[in-house]
Design an enzyme around this catalytic site. Structure first.
Site, PDB file in Angstrom:
ATOM      1  N   ASP A  21       0.831  -1.211   0.000  1.00 15.79           N
ATOM      2  CA  ASP A  21       0.000   0.000   0.000  1.00 15.79           C
ATOM      3  C   ASP A  21       0.866   1.262   0.000  1.00 15.79           C
ATOM      4  O   ASP A  21       2.021   1.231   0.409  1.00 15.79           O
ATOM      5  CB  ASP A  21      -0.924  -0.029   1.233  1.00 15.79           C
ATOM      6  CG  ASP A  21      -2.093   0.929   1.090  1.00 15.79           C
ATOM      7  OD1 ASP A  21      -2.421   1.310  -0.052  1.00 15.79           O
ATOM      8  OD2 ASP A  21      -2.676   1.305   2.125  1.00 15.79           O
ATOM      9  N   HIS A  38       2.523   3.262  -8.885  1.00 20.21           N
ATOM     10  CA  HIS A  38       2.418   1.833  -9.214  1.00 20.21           C
ATOM     11  C   HIS A  38       3.646   1.383 -10.027  1.00 20.21           C
ATOM     12  O   HIS A  38       4.148   0.283  -9.860  1.00 20.21           O
ATOM     13  CB  HIS A  38       1.145   1.556 -10.013  1.00 20.21           C
ATOM     14  CG  HIS A  38      -0.120   1.889  -9.262  1.00 20.21           C
ATOM     15  ND1 HIS A  38      -0.311   1.550  -7.947  1.00 20.21           N
ATOM     16  CD2 HIS A  38      -1.266   2.532  -9.651  1.00 20.21           C
ATOM     17  CE1 HIS A  38      -1.513   1.960  -7.549  1.00 20.21           C
ATOM     18  NE2 HIS A  38      -2.097   2.564  -8.559  1.00 20.21           N
ATOM     19  N   THR A  67     -10.453  -7.405  -5.233  1.00 21.05           N
ATOM     20  CA  THR A  67     -11.775  -7.401  -5.893  1.00 21.05           C
ATOM     21  C   THR A  67     -12.339  -5.971  -5.875  1.00 21.05           C
ATOM     22  O   THR A  67     -13.040  -5.567  -6.795  1.00 21.05           O
ATOM     23  CB  THR A  67     -12.763  -8.364  -5.185  1.00 21.05           C
ATOM     24  OG1 THR A  67     -12.686  -8.134  -3.770  1.00 21.05           O
ATOM     25  CG2 THR A  67     -12.457  -9.807  -5.457  1.00 21.05           C
ATOM     26  N   LEU A 136      11.406 -20.484  -4.672  1.00 21.63           N
ATOM     27  CA  LEU A 136      10.440 -19.545  -4.067  1.00 21.63           C
ATOM     28  C   LEU A 136       9.141 -19.640  -4.853  1.00 21.63           C
ATOM     29  O   LEU A 136       9.161 -19.686  -6.089  1.00 21.63           O
ATOM     30  CB  LEU A 136      10.974 -18.105  -4.158  1.00 21.63           C
ATOM     31  CG  LEU A 136       9.971 -16.988  -3.803  1.00 21.63           C
ATOM     32  CD1 LEU A 136       9.759 -16.900  -2.289  1.00 21.63           C
ATOM     33  CD2 LEU A 136      10.451 -15.630  -4.318  1.00 21.63           C
TER      34      LEU A 136
HETATM   35  C1  FPP Z   1      -2.126   0.085  -3.313  1.00 26.93           C
HETATM   36  O1  FPP Z   1      -1.679   1.424  -3.334  1.00 26.93           O
HETATM   37  C2  FPP Z   1      -1.530  -0.660  -4.408  1.00 26.93           C
HETATM   38  C3  FPP Z   1      -2.232  -1.234  -5.425  1.00 26.93           C
HETATM   39  C4  FPP Z   1      -3.695  -1.181  -5.497  1.00 26.93           C
HETATM   40  C5  FPP Z   1      -1.564  -1.925  -6.544  1.00 26.93           C
HETATM   41  C6  FPP Z   1      -0.269  -2.603  -6.267  1.00 26.93           C
HETATM   42  C7  FPP Z   1       0.403  -2.823  -7.564  1.00 26.93           C
HETATM   43  C8  FPP Z   1       1.732  -2.754  -7.794  1.00 26.93           C
HETATM   44  C9  FPP Z   1       2.716  -2.561  -6.723  1.00 26.93           C
HETATM   45  C10 FPP Z   1       2.316  -2.843  -9.169  1.00 26.93           C
HETATM   46  C11 FPP Z   1       1.904  -3.979 -10.054  1.00 26.93           C
HETATM   47  C12 FPP Z   1       2.058  -5.318  -9.440  1.00 26.93           C
HETATM   48  C13 FPP Z   1       2.898  -6.291  -9.858  1.00 26.93           C
HETATM   49  C14 FPP Z   1       2.887  -7.596  -9.174  1.00 26.93           C
HETATM   50  C15 FPP Z   1       3.831  -6.152 -10.982  1.00 26.93           C
HETATM   51  P1  FPP Z   1      -2.722   2.605  -3.390  1.00 26.93           P
HETATM   52  O2  FPP Z   1      -2.813   3.055  -4.807  1.00 26.93           O
HETATM   53  O3  FPP Z   1      -4.013   2.210  -2.776  1.00 26.93           O
HETATM   54  O4  FPP Z   1      -1.998   3.676  -2.508  1.00 26.93           O
HETATM   55  P2  FPP Z   1      -2.664   4.826  -1.613  1.00 26.93           P
HETATM   56  O5  FPP Z   1      -3.304   4.132  -0.446  1.00 26.93           O
HETATM   57  O6  FPP Z   1      -1.486   5.659  -1.216  1.00 26.93           O
HETATM   58  O7  FPP Z   1      -3.626   5.556  -2.491  1.00 26.93           O
END
Ligand code: FPP
Length: 252
Positions: A21, A38, A67, A136
């Site tokens: 997060d 991201h 989801t 892994l």
């Molecule tokens: C939450 O941060 C993160 C996500 C919803 C996506 C996680 C995805 C990645 C790290 C990249 C792609 C994944 C892979 C496996 C290659 P948020 O956007 O909710 O952050 P915030 O709480 O600060 O808004």
């Protein structure tokens, strides 16, 4: 003394699960679009997969898309799917070389066709690596929700009953677990959440029953091997009692 030498290498959590997060906030702090959080977060994924392997973790589950994340603006959802596809394409040869076996938990069928295609390819090509002792398992949670998973498993068990294959007396924790996406994987020992929030956010609700939870303010794009080591050190200082008293644990 380097950070790794302070770790008890005989007490490395077998299964580490991470709620990645803080990508959006990381980007906002830098006046960048959320998608940049991201993108940099994908670099953290690469670094942490490598680190997990080096530290001897057996299973690493990453909460990449929930989801609930389908409710995000379509541009962000699309960007996440593209990042995932690019990541899988670019990492396949590295996974093969380093005995990293890919698995996926969640509603794979809801993902765009091209993402499903590369996912299935990487899962299949890396499948026979999971038996390697030094290997892994990288387990990606994609379109994953703990409640959806439990509901799906309940339906599958009910159908077995209706077909007369089992009776209600046969329903045990083990039988139920065998219907979850995580069938065959050990439960997580350690759940890490980056970005400082204290929530499970529908992640591994059944499996995390006895997991130690570690929350760090560090946002996912900044999370590095040193942060993972800190989380494991914290885990190693905990006493896992599984309902027993402290004295009973020490007697064993
Ligand atoms: C939450 O941060 C993160 C996500 C919803 C996506 C996680 C995805 C990645 C790290 C990249 C792609 C994944 C892979 C496996 C290659 P948020 O956007 O909710 O952050 P915030 O709480 O600060 O808004």
């Amino acid at each position: 003394m380097n950070a790794k030498s302070e770790l008890d290498l005989n007490n490395i959590p077998k299964h580490v699960a991470i709620i990645m997060d803080g990508n959006g906030r990381w980007a906002k702090e830098r006046k960048l679009p959320r998608v940049m959080g991201h993108k940099v977060g994908t670099e953290s994924v690469k670094i942490i997969v490598k680190a997990a392997k080096e530290l001897g973790i057996s299973v690493l589950t990453l909460y990449a898309f929930s989801t609930e994340n389908w409710k995000r603006p379509s541009m962000e959802v699309q960007a996440l799917m593209t990042l995932l596809k690019t990541y899988l394409k670019s990492e396949l040869s590295d996974m093969l070389q380093n005995n990293i076996s890919l698995r996926c938990i969640g509603q794979m069928e809801k993902l765009p066709g091209d993402v499903q295609e590369i996912l299935v390819q990487v899962i299949n090509e890396t499948a026979n690596l999971s038996g390697m002792s030094s290997g892994l398992i990288l387990n990606l949670a994609l379109s994953y929700g703990g409640r959806e998973e439990i509901t799906m498993a309940a339906k599958a068990v009910a159908e077995q009953c209706i077909r007369g294959e089992i009776s209600t007396g046969d329903i045990s924790e083990e039988l139920f677990s065998s219907q979850l996406y995580t069938a065959g994987l050990p439960d997580p020992d350690l759940v890490i959440r980056t970005g400082g929030e204290s929530r499970l956010s529908n992640f591994l609700l059944w499996q995390a029953s006895y997991a130690e939870i570690y929350i760090t303010e560090t946002k996912w794009p900044d999370f590095r091997k040193g942060n993972l080591i800190e989380a494991i050190k914290d885990f190693q200082e905990r006493e896992r009692r599984y309902g027993k008293t402290s004295e009973q644990v020490k007697e064993n």
